[in-house]
Design a protein around this motif. Sequence first.
Motif, PDB file in Angstrom:
ATOM      1  N   ARG A  81       0.815  -1.219   0.000  1.00 33.89           N
ATOM      2  CA  ARG A  81       0.000   0.000   0.000  1.00 33.89           C
ATOM      3  C   ARG A  81       0.846   1.266   0.000  1.00 33.89           C
ATOM      4  N   TYR A  82       1.970   1.216   0.696  1.00 32.23           N
ATOM      5  CA  TYR A  82       2.738   2.450   0.879  1.00 32.23           C
ATOM      6  C   TYR A  82       3.885   2.597  -0.106  1.00 32.23           C
ATOM      7  N   LEU A  83       3.769   1.884  -1.234  1.00 28.34           N
ATOM      8  CA  LEU A  83       4.711   2.059  -2.335  1.00 28.34           C
ATOM      9  C   LEU A  83       4.825   3.526  -2.737  1.00 28.34           C
ATOM     10  N   ASP A  84       3.707   4.244  -2.585  1.00 24.16           N
ATOM     11  CA  ASP A  84       3.686   5.653  -3.002  1.00 24.16           C
ATOM     12  C   ASP A  84       4.715   6.510  -2.259  1.00 24.16           C
ATOM     13  N   LEU A  85       5.184   5.997  -1.110  1.00 20.30           N
ATOM     14  CA  LEU A  85       6.238   6.703  -0.373  1.00 20.30           C
ATOM     15  C   LEU A  85       7.467   6.906  -1.246  1.00 20.30           C
ATOM     16  N   PHE A  86       7.705   5.894  -2.096  1.00 13.54           N
ATOM     17  CA  PHE A  86       8.923   5.915  -2.906  1.00 13.54           C
ATOM     18  C   PHE A  86       8.674   6.467  -4.303  1.00 13.54           C
ATOM     19  N   LEU A  87       7.465   6.970  -4.529  1.00 15.31           N
ATOM     20  CA  LEU A  87       7.136   7.484  -5.848  1.00 15.31           C
ATOM     21  C   LEU A  87       6.963   9.000  -5.849  1.00 15.31           C
ATOM     22  N   ASP A 121       4.852  10.870  -4.161  1.00 16.56           N
ATOM     23  CA  ASP A 121       3.524  11.459  -3.957  1.00 16.56           C
ATOM     24  C   ASP A 121       3.409  11.993  -2.538  1.00 16.56           C
ATOM     25  N   TRP A 122       3.892  13.174  -2.300  1.00 21.09           N
ATOM     26  CA  TRP A 122       3.917  13.726  -0.950  1.00 21.09           C
ATOM     27  C   TRP A 122       2.520  14.160  -0.500  1.00 21.09           C
ATOM     28  N   VAL A 123       2.090  13.686   0.676  1.00 23.60           N
ATOM     29  CA  VAL A 123       0.803  14.109   1.221  1.00 23.60           C
ATOM     30  C   VAL A 123       1.031  15.052   2.385  1.00 23.60           C
ATOM     31  N   SER A 124       1.700  14.569   3.419  1.00 24.26           N
ATOM     32  CA  SER A 124       1.999  15.409   4.576  1.00 24.26           C
ATOM     33  C   SER A 124       3.047  14.706   5.422  1.00 24.26           C
ATOM     34  N   LEU A 125       3.604  15.415   6.358  1.00 30.65           N
ATOM     35  CA  LEU A 125       4.599  14.820   7.259  1.00 30.65           C
ATOM     36  C   LEU A 125       3.930  13.734   8.092  1.00 30.65           C
ATOM     37  N   ASN A 132       1.343  11.884   7.291  1.00 31.23           N
ATOM     38  CA  ASN A 132       1.103  10.732   6.435  1.00 31.23           C
ATOM     39  C   ASN A 132       2.370   9.903   6.232  1.00 31.23           C
ATOM     40  N   THR A 133       3.467  10.577   5.925  1.00 30.59           N
ATOM     41  CA  THR A 133       4.735   9.874   5.689  1.00 30.59           C
ATOM     42  C   THR A 133       5.232   9.202   6.972  1.00 30.59           C
ATOM     43  N   ALA A 134       5.146   9.926   8.092  1.00 33.13           N
ATOM     44  CA  ALA A 134       5.636   9.380   9.363  1.00 33.13           C
ATOM     45  C   ALA A 134       4.843   8.142   9.752  1.00 33.13           C
ATOM     46  N   MET A 135       3.517   8.199   9.585  1.00 31.82           N
ATOM     47  CA  MET A 135       2.685   7.049   9.931  1.00 31.82           C
ATOM     48  C   MET A 135       3.011   5.856   9.033  1.00 31.82           C
ATOM     49  N   LYS A 136       3.147   6.104   7.747  1.00 30.86           N
ATOM     50  CA  LYS A 136       3.461   5.013   6.819  1.00 30.86           C
ATOM     51  C   LYS A 136       4.785   4.351   7.189  1.00 30.86           C
ATOM     52  N   LEU A 137       5.796   5.173   7.467  1.00 31.29           N
ATOM     53  CA  LEU A 137       7.101   4.619   7.836  1.00 31.29           C
ATOM     54  C   LEU A 137       6.994   3.835   9.141  1.00 31.29           C
ATOM     55  N   PHE A 138       6.191   4.360  10.079  1.00 32.12           N
ATOM     56  CA  PHE A 138       6.026   3.652  11.357  1.00 32.12           C
ATOM     57  C   PHE A 138       5.353   2.288  11.139  1.00 32.12           C
ATOM     58  N   PHE A 139       4.325   2.244  10.319  1.00 31.67           N
ATOM     59  CA  PHE A 139       3.607   0.980  10.120  1.00 31.67           C
ATOM     60  C   PHE A 139       4.484  -0.049   9.395  1.00 31.67           C
ATOM     61  N   ILE A 140       5.257   0.404   8.417  1.00 27.38           N
ATOM     62  CA  ILE A 140       6.170  -0.533   7.739  1.00 27.38           C
ATOM     63  C   ILE A 140       7.242  -1.010   8.729  1.00 27.38           C
ATOM     64  N   GLY A 141       7.862  -0.058   9.406  1.00 27.52           N
ATOM     65  CA  GLY A 141       8.960  -0.396  10.317  1.00 27.52           C
ATOM     66  C   GLY A 141       8.521  -1.280  11.469  1.00 27.52           C
ATOM     67  N   SER A 142       7.417  -0.919  12.122  1.00 27.51           N
ATOM     68  CA  SER A 142       6.990  -1.688  13.292  1.00 27.51           C
ATOM     69  C   SER A 142       6.506  -3.084  12.897  1.00 27.51           C
ATOM     70  N   SER A 143       5.847  -3.209  11.740  1.00 25.57           N
ATOM     71  CA  SER A 143       5.366  -4.539  11.361  1.00 25.57           C
ATOM     72  C   SER A 143       6.543  -5.458  11.035  1.00 25.57           C
ATOM     73  N   CYS A 144       7.597  -4.904  10.410  1.00 23.13           N
ATOM     74  CA  CYS A 144       8.792  -5.713  10.134  1.00 23.13           C
ATOM     75  C   CYS A 144       9.485  -6.077  11.449  1.00 23.13           C
ATOM     76  N   TYR A 145       9.543  -5.135  12.381  1.00 20.46           N
ATOM     77  CA  TYR A 145      10.178  -5.383  13.669  1.00 20.46           C
ATOM     78  C   TYR A 145       9.442  -6.488  14.435  1.00 20.46           C
ATOM     79  N   ILE A 146       8.112  -6.492  14.359  1.00 23.37           N
ATOM     80  CA  ILE A 146       7.325  -7.529  15.039  1.00 23.37           C
ATOM     81  C   ILE A 146       7.630  -8.902  14.434  1.00 23.37           C
ATOM     82  N   LEU A 147       7.772  -8.947  13.114  1.00 22.69           N
ATOM     83  CA  LEU A 147       8.139 -10.222  12.482  1.00 22.69           C
ATOM     84  C   LEU A 147       9.500 -10.696  12.972  1.00 22.69           C
TER      85      LEU A 147
END
Lengths: 10, 213
Positions: free
Chosen positions: B47-53, B55-59, B61-76
């Motif tokens: 879903r958050y591929l757009d981070l790397f494309l 498409d800037w929305v807001s700080l 939005n970006t911070a939350m996306k990075l947190f969700f990717i990072g924390s889910s990988c950390y949990i794994l």
Amino acid sequence: ARGRAVKDEL
Amino acid sequence: MNVFRLLGDLSHLASILILLHKIQTTRSCRGISFKTQALYVVVFLTRYLDLFLGDWVSLYNTAMKLFFIGSSCYILYLMKLRFRPTHDPAIDTFRVEYLVGPSLILALIFNYKYTLVEILWAFSIYLEAVAIMPQLFMLQRTGEAETITTHYLAALGAYRGLYIPNWIYRYFSDGTVDPIAVIAGLVQTGLYLDFFYVYFTRVLQGQKFELPA
């Protein structure tokens, strides 16, 4: 152009 | 940003912090489905591929996306490496291909545009709606859960539930409707109804989360 109406949701 | 949306996001954030707290303090991932957690990593990455494309929305939005990717990988990482012996694959038996396959097919049929990014976005929405199923299936199998785990699930269920009044609000305030997100969100919230019934009638009354035999 067709596309998502909302792009800011998580 | 309306209050429902903000509370939904905060609830999502809280659910992850509760899960991390549970794993760190009990030094165990007992009762947590690795499959569900792995599906969330797939959901966030697609879903958050757009981070790397660009498409800037807001700080926010970006911070939350990075947190969700990072924390889910950390949990794994915590589940698969750090606290590996506390995870029992024998009770985490839901077949994820029954969730990934149909989500992919749905995304190929119902999307907003035939581009890789839009198909993956739709896929992530469908997959998120059902990603909790291995976890709920595990709960059903064991018939009980630690209280902290039920708080995690309640916060996670409340997150998409709170998006529903947000969508209603947005329909009236700016006329936008996202049918893919709305339908998937209703399904996602619906999956939690049984859980919420037990959570409200037992856990919040100070009793243990136990399903009738």
